[in-house]
Write a protein that holds these residues in place. Structure first.
Motif, mmCIF file in Angstrom:
data_model
loop_
_atom_site.group_PDB
_atom_site.id
_atom_site.type_symbol
_atom_site.label_atom_id
_atom_site.label_comp_id
_atom_site.label_asym_id
_atom_site.label_seq_id
_atom_site.Cartn_x
_atom_site.Cartn_y
_atom_site.Cartn_z
ATOM 1 N N UNK A 189 40.445 36.394 42.502
ATOM 2 C CA UNK A 189 40.068 37.731 42.940
ATOM 3 C C UNK A 189 41.287 38.546 43.354
ATOM 4 N N UNK A 190 42.248 37.899 43.991
ATOM 5 C CA UNK A 190 43.460 38.600 44.406
ATOM 6 C C UNK A 190 44.268 39.127 43.233
ATOM 7 N N UNK A 191 44.255 38.393 42.127
ATOM 8 C CA UNK A 191 45.019 38.839 40.958
ATOM 9 C C UNK A 191 44.208 39.765 40.046
ATOM 10 N N UNK A 192 42.929 39.873 40.287
ATOM 11 C CA UNK A 192 42.048 40.663 39.421
ATOM 12 C C UNK A 192 42.468 42.128 39.272
ATOM 13 N N UNK A 193 42.768 42.852 40.361
ATOM 14 C CA UNK A 193 43.140 44.271 40.180
ATOM 15 C C UNK A 193 44.404 44.463 39.338
ATOM 16 N N UNK A 252 36.788 50.144 45.730
ATOM 17 C CA UNK A 252 36.443 50.605 47.074
ATOM 18 C C UNK A 252 34.983 50.281 47.389
ATOM 19 N N UNK A 253 34.070 50.623 46.470
ATOM 20 C CA UNK A 253 32.655 50.353 46.702
ATOM 21 C C UNK A 253 32.368 48.860 46.710
ATOM 22 N N UNK A 254 33.124 48.092 45.925
ATOM 23 C CA UNK A 254 32.940 46.632 45.943
ATOM 24 C C UNK A 254 33.331 46.059 47.305
ATOM 25 N N UNK A 255 34.383 46.596 47.923
ATOM 26 C CA UNK A 255 34.796 46.136 49.258
ATOM 27 C C UNK A 255 33.729 46.494 50.289
ATOM 28 N N UNK A 256 33.164 47.697 50.188
ATOM 29 C CA UNK A 256 32.072 48.085 51.103
ATOM 30 C C UNK A 256 30.879 47.146 50.898
ATOM 31 N N UNK A 257 30.578 46.844 49.643
ATOM 32 C CA UNK A 257 29.494 45.909 49.309
ATOM 33 C C UNK A 257 29.751 44.546 49.956
ATOM 34 N N UNK A 258 30.981 44.046 49.842
ATOM 35 C CA UNK A 258 31.343 42.753 50.439
ATOM 36 C C UNK A 258 31.203 42.789 51.955
ATOM 37 N N UNK A 268 23.305 50.065 47.908
ATOM 38 C CA UNK A 268 23.972 51.311 47.527
ATOM 39 C C UNK A 268 25.415 51.057 47.080
ATOM 40 N N UNK A 269 26.183 50.335 47.894
ATOM 41 C CA UNK A 269 27.584 50.083 47.542
ATOM 42 C C UNK A 269 27.681 49.213 46.291
ATOM 43 N N UNK A 270 26.793 48.243 46.161
ATOM 44 C CA UNK A 270 26.787 47.411 44.958
ATOM 45 C C UNK A 270 26.461 48.213 43.714
ATOM 46 N N UNK A 271 25.522 49.143 43.847
ATOM 47 C CA UNK A 271 25.168 49.996 42.709
ATOM 48 C C UNK A 271 26.328 50.898 42.318
ATOM 49 N N UNK A 272 26.983 51.472 43.323
ATOM 50 C CA UNK A 272 28.137 52.331 43.037
ATOM 51 C C UNK A 272 29.265 51.531 42.392
ATOM 52 N N UNK A 306 28.431 50.677 38.799
ATOM 53 C CA UNK A 306 28.504 51.806 37.871
ATOM 54 C C UNK A 306 29.938 52.088 37.432
ATOM 55 N N UNK A 307 30.920 51.519 38.135
ATOM 56 C CA UNK A 307 32.324 51.781 37.819
ATOM 57 C C UNK A 307 33.096 50.557 37.352
ATOM 58 N N UNK A 308 32.577 49.363 37.604
ATOM 59 C CA UNK A 308 33.282 48.131 37.243
ATOM 60 C C UNK A 308 32.526 47.378 36.153
ATOM 61 N N UNK A 309 33.262 46.574 35.409
ATOM 62 C CA UNK A 309 32.621 45.697 34.431
ATOM 63 C C UNK A 309 31.847 44.606 35.171
ATOM 64 N N UNK A 310 30.820 44.089 34.550
ATOM 65 C CA UNK A 310 29.963 43.087 35.192
ATOM 66 C C UNK A 310 30.755 41.850 35.628
ATOM 67 N N UNK A 311 31.629 41.250 34.771
ATOM 68 C CA UNK A 311 32.371 40.072 35.238
ATOM 69 C C UNK A 311 33.287 40.372 36.434
ATOM 70 N N UNK A 312 33.868 41.555 36.466
ATOM 71 C CA UNK A 312 34.727 41.938 37.594
ATOM 72 C C UNK A 312 33.893 42.046 38.860
ATOM 73 N N UNK A 313 32.738 42.710 38.762
ATOM 74 C CA UNK A 313 31.877 42.859 39.937
ATOM 75 C C UNK A 313 31.398 41.500 40.437
#
Length: 169
Positions: free
Chosen positions: A134-138, A150-156, A82-86, A89-96
């Motif tokens: 990853x730290x410099x990505x945002x 946020x959803x990526x952090x929940x996914x992690x 669920x968190x990965x899907x969310x 849906x909001x991030x680019x594939x390379x970022x995710x």
């Protein structure tokens, strides 16, 4: 040979499901991850049933304590999807994918610090480079979306907790 074929089939299905998930959520902008999760669960259940009928896996009548032992893993698995899907849906594939790979760094750090496993210098350097990236990505993401991160952090978190739960079993 049979185990190799089963493993190869599983890996192919997993990869195909993952790439399809990324394509549907990112390129097609499909924003109903619960429906997509339901489809994935249905297909997973059908594949498990077919594997059972073919004798590849054994499904027996488990006791209540056995089922309760796997309940946290099931909840974490749903959280991962669920968190990965969310996030997808909001991030680019390379970022995710970059964020997704941080789970391996966290698990590597856990093994090094808490389980005292030996880790090669190359693996430690690779993990540190991935953390720096990853730290410099945002800060360098032109399409920055706080909800996606946020959803990526929940996914992690779910990935990490699932891995720890699996090692404890």
């Amino acid at each position: 040979m049979r185990r190799c074929l089963v493993s190869l089939t599983f890996c192919t299905c997993y990869l195909a499901s993952y790439l399809t998930n990324m394509y549907v959520l990112s390129v097609l902008k499909f924003t109903y991850p619960t429906l997509f999760q339901g489809r994935q669960t249905l297909i997973g259940g059908l594949l498990l049933h077919v594997s059972w009928k073919l004798g590849w896996v054994e499904i027996n009548n488990s006791s209540r304590s056995d089922v309760l032992m796997w309940l946290p893993a099931s909840v974490l698995f749903v959280g991962i999807i669920y968190a990965g899907s969310r996030a997808l849906s909001r991030l680019a594939i390379p970022v995710f994918l970059t964020l997704h790979n941080v789970a391996e760094v966290i698990i590597c750090g856990h093994q090094k610090c808490f389980q005292k496993e030996k880790t090669s210098l190359a693996k430690i350097c690779s993990a540190l480079f991935l953390l720096a990236t990853t730290g410099s990505l945002p800060f360098h993401d032109s399409q920055f979306d706080p909800d996606g991160y946020f959803w990526a952090v929940i996914h992690l978190f779910c990935l990490y907790a699932s891995e720890i739960h699996q090692k404890m079993q």
